[in-house]
Scaffold this motif. Sequence first.
Motif, PDB file in Angstrom:
ATOM      1  N   TYR A  47     -74.972 -61.192  30.570  1.00 45.58           N
ATOM      2  CA  TYR A  47     -74.103 -61.629  29.354  1.00 45.58           C
ATOM      3  C   TYR A  47     -74.723 -61.105  28.279  1.00 45.58           C
ATOM      4  CZ  TYR A  47     -71.583 -64.968  26.553  1.00 45.58           C
ATOM      5  OH  TYR A  47     -70.544 -65.439  25.656  1.00 45.58           O
ATOM      6  N   LEU A  48     -76.080 -61.130  27.895  1.00 42.00           N
ATOM      7  CA  LEU A  48     -76.541 -60.868  26.640  1.00 42.00           C
ATOM      8  C   LEU A  48     -76.497 -59.296  26.760  1.00 42.00           C
ATOM      9  CD1 LEU A  48     -79.654 -63.265  26.716  1.00 42.00           C
ATOM     10  CD2 LEU A  48     -77.514 -63.182  25.065  1.00 42.00           C
ATOM     11  N   LEU A  49     -77.064 -58.727  27.757  1.00 37.43           N
ATOM     12  CA  LEU A  49     -77.108 -57.187  28.009  1.00 37.43           C
ATOM     13  C   LEU A  49     -75.632 -56.424  27.490  1.00 37.43           C
ATOM     14  CD1 LEU A  49     -79.508 -56.862  31.002  1.00 37.43           C
ATOM     15  CD2 LEU A  49     -79.799 -56.006  28.569  1.00 37.43           C
ATOM     16  N   SER A  50     -74.592 -57.200  28.012  1.00 38.78           N
ATOM     17  CA  SER A  50     -73.520 -56.704  27.755  1.00 38.78           C
ATOM     18  C   SER A  50     -72.855 -57.100  26.345  1.00 38.78           C
ATOM     19  CB  SER A  50     -72.208 -57.163  28.972  1.00 38.78           C
ATOM     20  OG  SER A  50     -72.269 -58.493  28.730  1.00 38.78           O
ATOM     21  N   GLY A  51     -73.693 -57.509  25.304  1.00 35.55           N
ATOM     22  CA  GLY A  51     -73.370 -57.713  24.006  1.00 35.55           C
ATOM     23  C   GLY A  51     -72.281 -58.939  24.132  1.00 35.55           C
ATOM     24  N   LYS A  52     -72.409 -59.978  24.778  1.00 36.52           N
ATOM     25  CA  LYS A  52     -71.525 -61.033  25.047  1.00 36.52           C
ATOM     26  C   LYS A  52     -70.072 -60.475  25.025  1.00 36.52           C
ATOM     27  CE  LYS A  52     -74.656 -64.302  23.097  1.00 36.52           C
ATOM     28  NZ  LYS A  52     -74.750 -65.664  22.226  1.00 36.52           N
ATOM     29  N   ALA A  53     -69.987 -59.538  25.746  1.00 37.81           N
ATOM     30  CA  ALA A  53     -68.506 -58.875  25.832  1.00 37.81           C
ATOM     31  C   ALA A  53     -67.597 -59.791  26.619  1.00 37.81           C
ATOM     32  CB  ALA A  53     -68.521 -57.688  26.614  1.00 37.81           C
ATOM     33  N   LYS A  54     -66.291 -59.714  26.449  1.00 41.72           N
ATOM     34  CA  LYS A  54     -65.512 -60.684  26.852  1.00 41.72           C
ATOM     35  C   LYS A  54     -65.396 -60.240  28.590  1.00 41.72           C
ATOM     36  CE  LYS A  54     -63.820 -63.474  24.105  1.00 41.72           C
ATOM     37  NZ  LYS A  54     -65.093 -64.511  24.140  1.00 41.72           N
ATOM     38  N   THR A  55     -66.323 -60.457  29.133  1.00 48.25           N
ATOM     39  CA  THR A  55     -66.150 -60.434  30.646  1.00 48.25           C
ATOM     40  C   THR A  55     -65.773 -61.843  30.944  1.00 48.25           C
ATOM     41  OG1 THR A  55     -68.398 -61.010  30.606  1.00 48.25           O
ATOM     42  CG2 THR A  55     -68.073 -58.592  30.930  1.00 48.25           C
ATOM     43  N   SER A  56     -65.648 -61.919  32.355  1.00 48.47           N
ATOM     44  CA  SER A  56     -64.983 -63.265  32.692  1.00 48.47           C
ATOM     45  C   SER A  56     -66.200 -64.204  32.747  1.00 48.47           C
ATOM     46  CB  SER A  56     -64.664 -62.916  34.272  1.00 48.47           C
ATOM     47  OG  SER A  56     -65.740 -62.770  35.059  1.00 48.47           O
ATOM     48  N   ILE A  57     -67.415 -63.943  32.760  1.00 51.85           N
ATOM     49  CA  ILE A  57     -68.394 -64.822  32.704  1.00 51.85           C
ATOM     50  C   ILE A  57     -68.585 -65.505  31.378  1.00 51.85           C
ATOM     51  CG2 ILE A  57     -69.600 -64.245  34.866  1.00 51.85           C
ATOM     52  CD1 ILE A  57     -71.796 -63.067  32.869  1.00 51.85           C
ATOM     53  N   GLY A  58     -68.052 -64.605  30.338  1.00 50.05           N
ATOM     54  CA  GLY A  58     -68.266 -64.961  28.830  1.00 50.05           C
ATOM     55  C   GLY A  58     -67.298 -65.883  28.522  1.00 50.05           C
ATOM     56  N   ALA A  59     -66.519 -66.375  29.433  1.00 49.78           N
ATOM     57  CA  ALA A  59     -65.156 -67.269  29.019  1.00 49.78           C
ATOM     58  C   ALA A  59     -65.084 -68.572  29.924  1.00 49.78           C
ATOM     59  CB  ALA A  59     -63.982 -66.582  28.750  1.00 49.78           C
ATOM     60  N   LEU A  60     -64.597 -69.610  29.507  1.00 49.81           N
ATOM     61  CA  LEU A  60     -64.218 -70.660  30.505  1.00 49.81           C
ATOM     62  C   LEU A  60     -63.350 -70.165  31.497  1.00 49.81           C
ATOM     63  CD1 LEU A  60     -63.763 -73.729  28.159  1.00 49.81           C
ATOM     64  CD2 LEU A  60     -65.618 -73.483  29.637  1.00 49.81           C
ATOM     65  N   PRO A  61     -63.210 -70.663  32.697  1.00 51.22           N
ATOM     66  CA  PRO A  61     -63.750 -71.786  33.141  1.00 51.22           C
ATOM     67  C   PRO A  61     -65.353 -71.452  33.733  1.00 51.22           C
ATOM     68  CG  PRO A  61     -62.109 -70.781  35.053  1.00 51.22           C
ATOM     69  CD  PRO A  61     -62.079 -69.912  33.756  1.00 51.22           C
ATOM     70  N   TYR A  62     -65.743 -70.584  33.533  1.00 48.32           N
ATOM     71  CA  TYR A  62     -67.125 -70.347  33.811  1.00 48.32           C
ATOM     72  C   TYR A  62     -68.077 -71.376  33.095  1.00 48.32           C
ATOM     73  CZ  TYR A  62     -66.621 -66.456  37.046  1.00 48.32           C
ATOM     74  OH  TYR A  62     -66.102 -65.514  37.879  1.00 48.32           O
ATOM     75  N   GLY A  63     -68.773 -71.915  33.715  1.00 48.27           N
ATOM     76  CA  GLY A  63     -69.700 -72.996  32.862  1.00 48.27           C
ATOM     77  C   GLY A  63     -68.950 -74.274  32.523  1.00 48.27           C
ATOM     78  N   GLU A  64     -67.652 -74.461  33.102  1.00 52.20           N
ATOM     79  CA  GLU A  64     -67.084 -75.846  32.738  1.00 52.20           C
ATOM     80  C   GLU A  64     -67.508 -77.046  33.211  1.00 52.20           C
ATOM     81  OE1 GLU A  64     -62.739 -75.668  34.257  1.00 52.20           O
ATOM     82  OE2 GLU A  64     -63.656 -76.469  36.253  1.00 52.20           O
ATOM     83  N   THR A  65     -68.202 -76.959  34.493  1.00 52.69           N
ATOM     84  CA  THR A  65     -68.350 -78.179  34.940  1.00 52.69           C
ATOM     85  C   THR A  65     -69.616 -78.936  34.379  1.00 52.69           C
ATOM     86  OG1 THR A  65     -67.379 -77.695  37.081  1.00 52.69           O
ATOM     87  CG2 THR A  65     -69.260 -79.477  37.314  1.00 52.69           C
ATOM     88  N   TYR A  66     -71.012 -78.301  34.131  1.00 61.11           N
ATOM     89  CA  TYR A  66     -71.887 -78.827  33.709  1.00 61.11           C
ATOM     90  C   TYR A  66     -72.263 -78.567  32.101  1.00 61.11           C
ATOM     91  CZ  TYR A  66     -76.858 -80.299  33.139  1.00 61.11           C
ATOM     92  OH  TYR A  66     -77.866 -80.722  32.597  1.00 61.11           O
ATOM     93  N   PHE A  67     -72.089 -77.204  31.782  1.00 63.28           N
ATOM     94  CA  PHE A  67     -72.525 -76.828  30.342  1.00 63.28           C
ATOM     95  C   PHE A  67     -70.969 -77.011  29.493  1.00 63.28           C
ATOM     96  CE2 PHE A  67     -75.119 -74.541  33.290  1.00 63.28           C
ATOM     97  CZ  PHE A  67     -76.437 -75.001  32.619  1.00 63.28           C
ATOM     98  N   HIS A  68     -70.138 -77.084  29.890  1.00 66.77           N
ATOM     99  CA  HIS A  68     -68.822 -76.984  29.203  1.00 66.77           C
ATOM    100  C   HIS A  68     -68.527 -75.852  28.262  1.00 66.77           C
ATOM    101  CE1 HIS A  68     -69.077 -80.969  31.094  1.00 66.77           C
ATOM    102  NE2 HIS A  68     -69.844 -81.298  30.147  1.00 66.77           N
ATOM    103  N   HIS A  69     -69.454 -75.046  28.412  1.00 66.48           N
ATOM    104  CA  HIS A  69     -68.979 -73.598  27.948  1.00 66.48           C
ATOM    105  C   HIS A  69     -69.875 -72.380  28.685  1.00 66.48           C
ATOM    106  CE1 HIS A  69     -73.322 -73.271  26.665  1.00 66.48           C
ATOM    107  NE2 HIS A  69     -73.238 -74.593  26.127  1.00 66.48           N
TER     108      HIS A  69
END
Length: 372
Positions: A47-69
């Motif tokens: 995620y950091l190497l891709s410059g926080k590009a708008k890849t799927s893992i850079g957006a919800l629902p990834y992270g929704e259950t525990y980190f909520h982001h």
Amino acid sequence: MDSSKLMLSVPISLFILVINLCTVPMLGCFDRIINFGDSISDTGNFYLLSGKAKTSIGALPYGETYFHHPTGRWSDGRVIVDFVAEQFNFPFLPPSVGGNTPEYFQRGVNFAVGGAAALNNSEFTRISGLNTTLADNSLWVQLQFFNNLLPTIANGSDVSTMIRNSLIFVGEIGGNDYNRGLAAFVPLEKITTWVPYVVSAIGSAVNDLINLGATTLVVPGNFPIGCTPVYLMQYQTNRTEDYDPQTGCINRLNEFSVYHNTLLLQELNKQRMLHPNAKIIYADYYGMLLNVYQNANDLGFESPLFACCGFEASQYHFSFTHGCGDEQSSVCVDPSKALSWDGIHLTEASYHAIANGILNGPYSDPPLSKLC
Ligand SMILES: *[C@@H]1O[C@H](CO)[C@@H](O)[C@H](O)[C@H]1NC(C)=O
Ligand SMILES: *[C@@H]1O[C@H](CO)[C@@H](O)[C@H](O)[C@H]1NC(C)=O
Ligand SMILES: *[C@@H]1O[C@H](CO)[C@@H](O)[C@H](O)[C@H]1NC(C)=O
């Protein structure tokens, strides 16, 4: 309360007490956790190497259950190494590219990068004949990165002592070497010839780390890939005999994982002979997860072969064109009852189950909680 209930309640409370005693944090003998791997254990590097590009893992629902982001984890929440860190009262492992101070690496560091292979790109091309356009974040490159960071991590103290006092995970890694071939429809018989090279790259990393001072290494095997929605879709057949009647997983893909794990165990035995003073622990991700697939209902998991986050209208809730995070994708009602998160990676609930299996046994020998 009648007496039979009373009788029953006494041993149960004793049992709970015993469990509590066993979960007291015990990473006392380690200063740090160091992890190498791929998207199964990446905590933000890709995620950091891709410059926080708008890849799927850079957006919800990834992270929704525990980190909520989104955090750059390929899951709805925590991954295996997060649960290991938690058990020992350590903070979550920081991604290696996210900082460069001794303070940042005080309790550990994670070199895992999504998409990483065990073989570096030129080795992979030499062995497979396939070109890869992906950045080389292989195990070998991760080790170079680790070498460059050693002075910073050790912060003036002895580097070899620092490594000796670390709990080091080498993998899971190698899954992507095969995934690249499977995705390109290379016949499984051909991919099978790559296994000795992949396993040898993992053994070589273990050897290098021990030569640097490592004494406690955990090396996980591959998952039962025949139970993964992406491959259930890609390799589906009409022949019922291709499927395991109990789990619905594709036999020959799971046999392939077993083959990798068998060669990996042989390689680890070789390393154990070479380094009798090092503790090299095999973590049986395959056995743990297969047990979950076989007993999914009893363990509270539903639709074990379906992706939780994916395309509703598609078989296995997985589509090659509408992945998790796509506008047309949907998330299952209760991810804590799902095994696969996005059809390729697992849910936090699965990772938690696997972490328990290696922390408390029997899928790691010795169980990690008994190391100190
Ligand atoms: C690193 O070393 C410096 C100088 O000895 C010290 O002041 C600092 O507290 C150390 N940092 C860590 C995280 O150990
Ligand atoms: C891989 O790339 C090389 C150099 O660009 C090229 O010569 C070769 O044909 C390519 N191989 C495949 C399988 O695409
Ligand atoms: C299954 O069998 C039918 C009829 O023989 C055939 O048309 C179809 O393509 C087959 N599907 C797969 C996935 O092999």
